[in-house]
Design a protein around this motif. Structure first.
Motif, short mmCIF file in Angstrom:
data_model
loop_
_atom_site.label_atom_id
_atom_site.label_comp_id
_atom_site.label_asym_id
_atom_site.label_seq_id
_atom_site.Cartn_x
_atom_site.Cartn_y
_atom_site.Cartn_z
N SER A 11 2.15 8.02 7.11
CA SER A 11 1.00 8.46 5.92
C SER A 11 0.55 6.99 6.48
O SER A 11 -0.95 7.12 6.39
CB SER A 11 1.34 9.60 5.64
OG SER A 11 1.66 10.96 6.00
N THR A 12 1.32 6.54 5.28
CA THR A 12 -0.18 5.18 5.42
C THR A 12 -0.28 4.34 6.60
O THR A 12 -1.50 4.00 6.55
CB THR A 12 1.45 4.22 4.54
OG1 THR A 12 1.87 5.09 2.87
CG2 THR A 12 0.25 3.15 3.90
N SER A 13 0.70 4.17 7.73
CA SER A 13 0.12 4.01 8.89
C SER A 13 -1.19 4.13 9.33
O SER A 13 -2.68 3.62 10.10
CB SER A 13 1.28 3.51 9.86
OG SER A 13 0.63 3.20 10.77
N HIS A 14 -1.41 6.21 9.05
CA HIS A 14 -2.45 6.57 9.57
C HIS A 14 -3.00 6.20 8.96
O HIS A 14 -4.61 6.36 9.73
CB HIS A 14 -1.94 7.80 9.96
CG HIS A 14 -2.81 8.73 10.79
ND1 HIS A 14 -3.64 8.90 12.22
CD2 HIS A 14 -3.51 9.56 9.94
CE1 HIS A 14 -4.87 10.00 11.97
NE2 HIS A 14 -5.13 10.37 10.78
N LEU A 15 -3.58 6.54 7.86
CA LEU A 15 -4.91 6.04 7.11
C LEU A 15 -5.11 4.95 7.08
O LEU A 15 -6.36 5.07 7.29
CB LEU A 15 -3.90 6.33 5.42
CG LEU A 15 -4.76 5.97 4.32
CD1 LEU A 15 -6.37 7.44 4.71
CD2 LEU A 15 -4.50 6.09 2.65
N ALA B 47 0.80 -0.98 0.01
CA ALA B 47 -0.02 -0.14 0.02
C ALA B 47 0.76 0.90 -0.17
O ALA B 47 0.62 2.40 -0.74
CB ALA B 47 -0.69 0.13 1.14
N ALA B 48 1.96 1.18 0.86
CA ALA B 48 3.30 2.52 1.42
C ALA B 48 3.66 2.02 -0.16
O ALA B 48 3.54 3.97 -1.31
CB ALA B 48 3.89 2.32 1.79
N THR B 49 3.75 2.31 -1.16
CA THR B 49 4.26 1.41 -2.05
C THR B 49 3.78 2.44 -3.46
O THR B 49 3.58 3.02 -4.02
CB THR B 49 5.24 0.44 -3.01
OG1 THR B 49 5.68 -0.18 -2.11
CG2 THR B 49 5.92 0.54 -4.05
N LEU B 50 2.47 1.87 -3.56
CA LEU B 50 1.46 2.32 -4.48
C LEU B 50 0.84 3.02 -4.31
O LEU B 50 0.69 4.26 -5.12
CB LEU B 50 0.05 1.22 -4.80
CG LEU B 50 1.11 -0.36 -5.27
CD1 LEU B 50 -0.12 -1.23 -4.50
CD2 LEU B 50 1.04 -0.10 -6.64
N LEU B 51 0.95 3.96 -3.42
CA LEU B 51 -0.12 5.15 -2.98
C LEU B 51 1.98 6.56 -2.76
O LEU B 51 0.86 6.98 -2.65
CB LEU B 51 -0.59 5.21 -1.49
CG LEU B 51 -1.53 3.93 -1.36
CD1 LEU B 51 -2.13 4.28 0.19
CD2 LEU B 51 -2.97 4.87 -2.08
N GLU B 52 2.39 6.30 -2.18
CA GLU B 52 3.83 6.44 -2.12
C GLU B 52 3.92 7.78 -1.46
O GLU B 52 3.50 8.38 -1.60
CB GLU B 52 3.63 7.67 -4.51
CG GLU B 52 4.61 6.89 -5.46
CD GLU B 52 3.99 7.49 -6.25
OE1 GLU B 52 3.89 8.06 -6.75
OE2 GLU B 52 5.06 6.63 -7.51
N LEU B 53 3.45 7.53 -0.43
CA LEU B 53 3.40 8.07 0.97
C LEU B 53 4.28 7.59 1.96
O LEU B 53 4.52 6.48 1.92
CB LEU B 53 2.04 7.91 1.69
CG LEU B 53 0.73 8.27 0.76
CD1 LEU B 53 -1.10 7.84 1.41
CD2 LEU B 53 0.89 9.97 0.72
N PRO B 54 4.81 8.51 2.97
CA PRO B 54 5.30 7.46 3.72
C PRO B 54 4.89 7.14 4.57
O PRO B 54 4.04 6.95 4.76
CB PRO B 54 5.92 9.31 4.54
CG PRO B 54 5.34 10.28 3.53
CD PRO B 54 4.35 10.04 2.89
N LYS B 55 5.67 5.61 5.24
CA LYS B 55 5.15 4.52 6.09
C LYS B 55 4.32 5.12 7.12
O LYS B 55 3.27 5.17 7.49
CB LYS B 55 6.32 3.55 6.84
CG LYS B 55 7.05 3.47 5.85
CD LYS B 55 7.89 2.21 6.31
CE LYS B 55 8.85 1.80 4.74
NZ LYS B 55 10.10 0.33 5.74
#
Length: 271
Positions: A36-40, A26-34
Motif C-alpha cells: 500500500s505504501t509503495s502504491h501510495l 514512510a511505511a513505518t510512520l504511516l503504519e501501512l503495508p509495504k
C-alpha cells in the motif's frame, strides 16, 4: 482510509518537519503495508506531489507543492497590496471604494470600503454585474488579450450583445472599440450608465506572475456631490494609485505608463 486521507498523512509528515523520507521510514510512520505504501508513494510521485531522488531513492515534497505554495503566497501578497490601495482610495476620496475581479462576463465584488461622505453607493461583497456596462467591468475587460476576449465574446464583430441597453454597446465590435479606448486611457469612467444616477471610475492591475486580475473603483452620486473639477480629481486619484500599484507589482501595462500626480487636483473629503 481513502487514498486522499493517506496523501494527507504523507504530507503531514513533511509539515511536521521531515525533509525527506525513505520508503521504509514512510511505511513505518504511516503504519501501512509495504504494498500500500509503495502504491501510495508512486502515485504521489506520478502526480507531482512528491519527488524521488534518483540516487538515494528518498522522497521529498514535489515541485507541484512548491509551485502551489508559491502561487498562494504571491496571490496573498498581491491582494494585500490591492487592499492597501483600496484603503487609500476610500480615505483620500471619501467615497465608496471597491476591489473586484472578473468571472467570465461578470464582475465580482471582493471587498468594499465605505467612505466618509454621507451618501454612499453600496454593493455587497459577492455581488455580480454584467462587466460590459460598468466602469469596473470595462477596466477589467480592457486588460484581457485578444484571445481571451474572443473566448468571452466570440470572433464575429457584428454579433449583437445580449443587453445593449445596459452595456451601451449593441455589437461586439463596438464593445471591443470601447475597450481599446479604455486601455489607451488606462481607466474607465461611467456616469449614469447601467446604474442610473451613479458614477464610477475604475482601473485594473494584472499580476504578472499568475495573470490574476483585480479592479479598483470609486463610486459617487453626481447630482449630490461636487462637479467637474472634483470628478477630475477623483479620476486622477484612481490613476495615480493604480499606476503606483501596477509599477510596484511589475505589471508591464503600468510600467509603461506615465506617472500621475493628483496633488493639485484632488480635494480631500470633509468629515
Amino acid at each position: 482510509m481513502s487514498i486522499l486521507g493517506n496523501v494527507q498523512r504523507v504530507l503531514a509528515l513533511f509539515a511536521a518537519g521531515a525533509t525527506d523520507l525513505s520508503f521504509t521510514e514512510a511505511a513505518t510512520l504511516l503504519e501501512l503495508p509495504k504494498s500500500s505504501t509503495s502504491h501510495l508513494l508512486n502515485q504521489m510521485v506520478r502526480y507531482g506531489l512528491l519527488d524521488q531522488h534518483s540516487t538515494t531513492r528518498r522522497y521529498r515534497p514535489g515541485a507541484l507543492l512548491g509551485q502551489a505554495a508559491h502561487a498562494a503566497y504571491v496571490s496573498s501578497d498581491f491582494d494585500d497590496a490591492c487592499r492597501e490601495v483600496l484603503e487609500r482610495l476610500s480615505a483620500r476620496s471619501g467615497l465608496t471604494a471597491y476591489l473586484s475581479t472578473l468571472s467570465g462576463r461578470e464582475t465580482v465584488v471582493l471587498q468594499r470600503l465605505n467612505g466618509s461622505f454621507p451618501v454612499q453607493v453600496l454593493s455587497s461583497p459577492g455581488s455580480r454585474r454584467d462587466a460590459t456596462g460598468t466602469a469596473m467591468g470595462r477596466a477589467l475587460l480592457s486588460r484581457l488579450a485578444g484571445p481571451e476576449l474572443a473566448e468571452l465574446f466570440g470572433t464575429d464583430g457584428s454579433a449583437p450583445l445580449a443587453s445593449p441597453r445596459q452595456s451601451g454597446f449593441a455589437r461586439v465590435d463596438e464593445l471591443l472599440a470601447g475597450l481599446a479606448s479604455v486601455a489607451q486611457a488606462r481607466h474607465a469612467m461611467v456616469v449614469d450608465g447601467a446604474m442610473p444616477d451613479i458614477g464610477a471610475i475604475a482601473a485594473a492591475v494584472r499580476n504578472p506572475l499568475d495573470g490574476e486580475l483585480r479592479g479598483l473603483c470609486i463610486s459617487f452620486v453626481p447630482r449630490l456631490q461636487p462637479g467637474a473639477d472634483q470628478i477630475e480629481g477623483w479620476r486622477r486619484l484612481v490613476l495615480e494609485e493604480t499606476s503606483a500599484l501596477g509599477r510596484r507589482i511589475g505589471d508591464p501595462f503600468w510600467r509603461a505608463a506615465p506617472a500621475v500626480s493628483t496633488t493639485s487636483s484632488i480635494t480631500e473629503p470633509t468629515p
